[in-house]
Design a protein around this motif. Sequence first.
Motif: not given
Length: 276
Positions: A150-154, A156-159, A166-170
Motif C-alpha cells: 500500500v502506498n499511503t502518499g509518503l 509504503w506499507h504492507v497490509r 490478531r487482526d489485519y494491520r499495516d
Amino acid sequence: MNSSEQRIKRLLCIELLAWWEGSVSNKQLQDEFAISRQQAYQDLKDYQQHCPDNLIAVNGGYQVSPQFSANYLSLDVAQYLQWFSTGSLMLAQQVNPLTSLLSIPKRSVSVVVMRQLIKAIRYQQRLEVDYVSLSNPENDGRIFHPHTFVNTGLRWHVRGYCEKSRDYRDLVLSRFSGEGDILGDSEHKVEDDKAWQTFILLIIQADPRLSAAQQAVLANDYQMEGGQLIINTRAALANYLLQELHINTKMLDGTPEAQQLVLVNINEVKPWLFNG
C-alpha cells in the motif's frame, strides 16, 4: 518508444527482478514484454556480457549475485513497487528546467525482507519477521500474513494479518529487519480482511467557517459538485486519504484557512479510522 529505449527497459527489468525478487528468468521477460523466447534469451545474454558479476546461472533462470551492482536500477523500493502494483516500468526522465520536483527522503528497506514479503504475497504464505515501531522500538518478532503493498502518499506499507495483534494491520516497510522466514500457507486471506473489502464514502466540503468566496475557491480546486467532494475508498485506506487532504477528524484547527476542508459524514466514517 524507440528500439534503444525498449532494450534499456528490458535490461532495467532484468535488474529489477533480480534485485528485488532474487532471480529472473526468460519466461518473466517474455510475459512482461510480449517478446519471443529467443529475444528474452538474447537480452539476458547481452546483460551478462555488460554486467558479468551480477547474475549467477541456475536451473530455470538466474539468481542475483552477492556482488550485484546496479547499472539501470535506482535501488529505491518505490521503483519496484510501482511496477509491482501498476505494471508500469519507468525509465529515468530528465526534468524540464521549467519545473521542479520535491525530493522526498528515501526510507531504507531491507531487500532480504522484501524478497520474502513478495514471495509470501504471491503464494499466500505466512512469514516470521522482526519489526520495530515507535511504541515498541525493540525488535519484535511477529508472524505476519501479507496480502497487499500500500502506498499511503509518503511511504509504503504492507497490509496483512498480524498474529500478535490478531487482526489485519499495516506495517511500514522500512521497519522490518532480519531476514524473514516463510512458514507455510496462510489461512488469513485478503478476502477475510473486512476493512479492505468494505468500501465507504468520504463526503468532504470546505470548512463552513470560511467565507462564501473562499469556499468557492476550494470547490473549484477539488471540482466539487454542490459544494461537496464524494470519494469512494476502501475503509482500510480512509485514514491515509484524510491525512493526505490534511483533514483533522479529532478537532477543528483554530484557523479555518489552515483547516480548509472538513469531513461531513464523520460519524459514519469514524469506526474505520485509527483509534476511531
